[in-house]
Design a protein around this motif. Structure first.
Motif, PDB file in Angstrom:
ATOM      1  N   THR A 180      -0.405 -16.711  26.203  1.00  0.00           N
ATOM      2  CA  THR A 180       0.163 -17.963  26.590  1.00  0.00           C
ATOM      3  C   THR A 180      -0.293 -18.005  28.058  1.00  0.00           C
ATOM      4  N   LEU A 181      -0.617 -18.934  28.658  1.00  0.00           N
ATOM      5  CA  LEU A 181      -1.052 -19.053  30.047  1.00  0.00           C
ATOM      6  C   LEU A 181      -0.414 -20.606  30.656  1.00  0.00           C
ATOM      7  N   GLU A 182       0.279 -20.392  31.632  1.00  0.00           N
ATOM      8  CA  GLU A 182       1.238 -21.209  32.124  1.00  0.00           C
ATOM      9  C   GLU A 182       0.939 -21.380  33.835  1.00  0.00           C
ATOM     10  N   TYR A 183       0.998 -22.544  34.325  1.00  0.00           N
ATOM     11  CA  TYR A 183       0.908 -23.046  35.794  1.00  0.00           C
ATOM     12  C   TYR A 183       2.008 -24.158  36.163  1.00  0.00           C
ATOM     13  N   VAL A 184       2.680 -23.720  37.027  1.00  0.00           N
ATOM     14  CA  VAL A 184       3.506 -25.190  37.576  1.00  0.00           C
ATOM     15  C   VAL A 184       3.502 -25.016  39.130  1.00  0.00           C
ATOM     16  N   HIS A 185       3.533 -26.518  39.694  1.00  0.00           N
ATOM     17  CA  HIS A 185       3.331 -26.774  41.082  1.00  0.00           C
ATOM     18  C   HIS A 185       4.647 -27.356  41.222  1.00  0.00           C
ATOM     19  N   GLY A 186       4.986 -27.273  42.432  1.00  0.00           N
ATOM     20  CA  GLY A 186       6.353 -27.984  43.056  1.00  0.00           C
ATOM     21  C   GLY A 186       6.151 -28.405  44.699  1.00  0.00           C
ATOM     22  N   ARG A 187       6.801 -29.526  44.918  1.00  0.00           N
ATOM     23  CA  ARG A 187       6.831 -29.976  46.306  1.00  0.00           C
ATOM     24  C   ARG A 187       8.180 -30.501  46.609  1.00  0.00           C
ATOM     25  N   ASP A 188       8.776 -29.796  47.720  1.00  0.00           N
ATOM     26  CA  ASP A 188       9.992 -30.160  48.160  1.00  0.00           C
ATOM     27  C   ASP A 188      10.030 -30.450  49.647  1.00  0.00           C
ATOM     28  N   ILE A 189      11.125 -31.212  50.071  1.00  0.00           N
ATOM     29  CA  ILE A 189      11.216 -31.492  51.302  1.00  0.00           C
ATOM     30  C   ILE A 189      12.534 -30.743  51.981  1.00  0.00           C
ATOM     31  N   VAL A 190      12.208 -29.680  52.715  1.00  0.00           N
ATOM     32  CA  VAL A 190      13.008 -28.734  53.154  1.00  0.00           C
ATOM     33  C   VAL A 190      13.539 -28.924  54.775  1.00  0.00           C
ATOM     34  N   GLY A 209       3.285 -21.538  40.800  1.00  0.00           N
ATOM     35  CA  GLY A 209       3.618 -20.289  39.638  1.00  0.00           C
ATOM     36  C   GLY A 209       2.671 -20.058  38.872  1.00  0.00           C
ATOM     37  N   TYR A 210       2.228 -19.067  38.248  1.00  0.00           N
ATOM     38  CA  TYR A 210       1.360 -18.682  37.334  1.00  0.00           C
ATOM     39  C   TYR A 210       2.035 -17.691  36.304  1.00  0.00           C
ATOM     40  N   THR A 211       1.894 -17.749  35.113  1.00  0.00           N
ATOM     41  CA  THR A 211       2.171 -16.831  34.219  1.00  0.00           C
ATOM     42  C   THR A 211       1.256 -16.391  33.064  1.00  0.00           C
ATOM     43  N   PHE A 212       0.785 -15.217  32.487  1.00  0.00           N
ATOM     44  CA  PHE A 212      -0.093 -14.772  31.398  1.00  0.00           C
ATOM     45  C   PHE A 212       0.576 -13.941  30.695  1.00  0.00           C
ATOM     46  N   THR A 213       0.787 -14.257  29.329  1.00  0.00           N
ATOM     47  CA  THR A 213       1.289 -13.212  28.575  1.00  0.00           C
ATOM     48  C   THR A 213       0.150 -12.857  27.372  1.00  0.00           C
ATOM     49  N   VAL A 269       2.140  -7.618  27.030  1.00  0.00           N
ATOM     50  CA  VAL A 269       1.923  -7.423  28.665  1.00  0.00           C
ATOM     51  C   VAL A 269       2.265  -8.760  29.402  1.00  0.00           C
ATOM     52  N   ARG A 270       2.756  -8.853  30.509  1.00  0.00           N
ATOM     53  CA  ARG A 270       2.958 -10.270  31.087  1.00  0.00           C
ATOM     54  C   ARG A 270       2.614 -10.210  32.437  1.00  0.00           C
ATOM     55  N   PHE A 271       2.063 -11.209  33.074  1.00  0.00           N
ATOM     56  CA  PHE A 271       2.025 -11.219  34.582  1.00  0.00           C
ATOM     57  C   PHE A 271       2.417 -12.533  35.012  1.00  0.00           C
ATOM     58  N   ASP A 272       3.457 -12.561  36.056  1.00  0.00           N
ATOM     59  CA  ASP A 272       4.005 -13.633  36.820  1.00  0.00           C
ATOM     60  C   ASP A 272       3.696 -13.709  38.289  1.00  0.00           C
ATOM     61  N   ARG A 273       3.260 -14.708  38.906  1.00  0.00           N
ATOM     62  CA  ARG A 273       3.153 -14.881  40.443  1.00  0.00           C
ATOM     63  C   ARG A 273       3.770 -16.197  40.672  1.00  0.00           C
ATOM     64  N   HIS A 299       4.060 -14.026  48.491  1.00  0.00           N
ATOM     65  CA  HIS A 299       4.393 -14.225  46.924  1.00  0.00           C
ATOM     66  C   HIS A 299       4.843 -13.388  46.306  1.00  0.00           C
ATOM     67  N   THR A 300       5.481 -13.536  45.234  1.00  0.00           N
ATOM     68  CA  THR A 300       5.934 -12.355  44.293  1.00  0.00           C
ATOM     69  C   THR A 300       5.157 -12.277  43.013  1.00  0.00           C
ATOM     70  N   ASP A 301       4.761 -10.880  42.767  1.00  0.00           N
ATOM     71  CA  ASP A 301       4.038 -10.570  41.312  1.00  0.00           C
ATOM     72  C   ASP A 301       5.161  -9.672  40.704  1.00  0.00           C
ATOM     73  N   ILE A 302       5.315  -9.942  39.415  1.00  0.00           N
ATOM     74  CA  ILE A 302       5.984  -9.190  38.365  1.00  0.00           C
ATOM     75  C   ILE A 302       4.906  -8.995  37.322  1.00  0.00           C
TER      76      ILE A 302
END
Length: 169
Positions: A38-48, A71-75, A106-110, A121-124
């Motif tokens: 599985t391969l996933e990508y997510v994008h967000g935009r916030d007002i802070v 964020g990205y995820t690959f499993t 095995v999975r990679f998240d960023r 960034h955070t990598d897991i």
């Protein structure tokens, strides 16, 4: 409030922001026996709120900025065992009958909470094993290696072992 204004209470300023948020993502999956990914990508935009404009509990909309995060995820996984064997045994029945199945993965998240700050960034990395006792019962064992990059070479390392048992999912 929906205007993004800073609201003051008796001794502390709080930010109430229910303004626009944007979320979108995409995923791609190849789930076949015995190998899948599985391969996933997510994008967000916030007002802070920018903290530099809050003084004595008073601020304005001008102190708000836009933040883009992504964020990205690959499993990658491998299935083997009875549950995925083509046979006449219980093929149209979706309850538990102990078809032992195993799934190492095995999975990679960023996660990057602010794309305007390179190197932050955070990598897991997760190495795991799912043991399916039946179609709705499994034991999952994971080893997570987390690296939290805060820019300028500042890195926090966290390693964790996770075990969980699920029934009836």
């Amino acid at each position: 409030n929906t205007t993004g204004e800073i609201v003051s209470s008796s001794s502390a300023a709080t930010v109430s922001q229910n303004g626009p948020k944007e979320r979108w993502g995409a995923d791609l999956a190849y789930v076949n026996t015995p190998v899948g990914f599985t391969l996933e990508y997510v994008h967000g935009r916030d007002i802070v709120a920018g903290s530099s404009t809050i003084k004595n509990g008073v601020g304005s909309k001008a102190g708000f900025t836009q933040v883009d995060e992504e964020g990205y995820t690959f499993t990658l996984f491998y299935n083997f065992g009875d549950q995925f064997v083509a046979s006449a045994k219980q093929q149209d029945r979706y309850d538990d009958y102990y078809p032992l199945t195993y799934q190492p993965f095995v999975r990679f998240d960023r996660w990057n909470p602010d794309t305007s700050h390179p190197g932050t960034h955070t990598d897991i990395w997760t190495v795991g094993f799912n043991w399916f006792f039946a179609q709705t019962t499994k034991l999952q064992l994971n080893y997570n290696v987390t690296r939290d990059y805060k820019g300028s070479g500042n890195v926090t390392n966290i390693d964790a072992f996770l075990a969980q048992f699920q029934f009836g999912f």
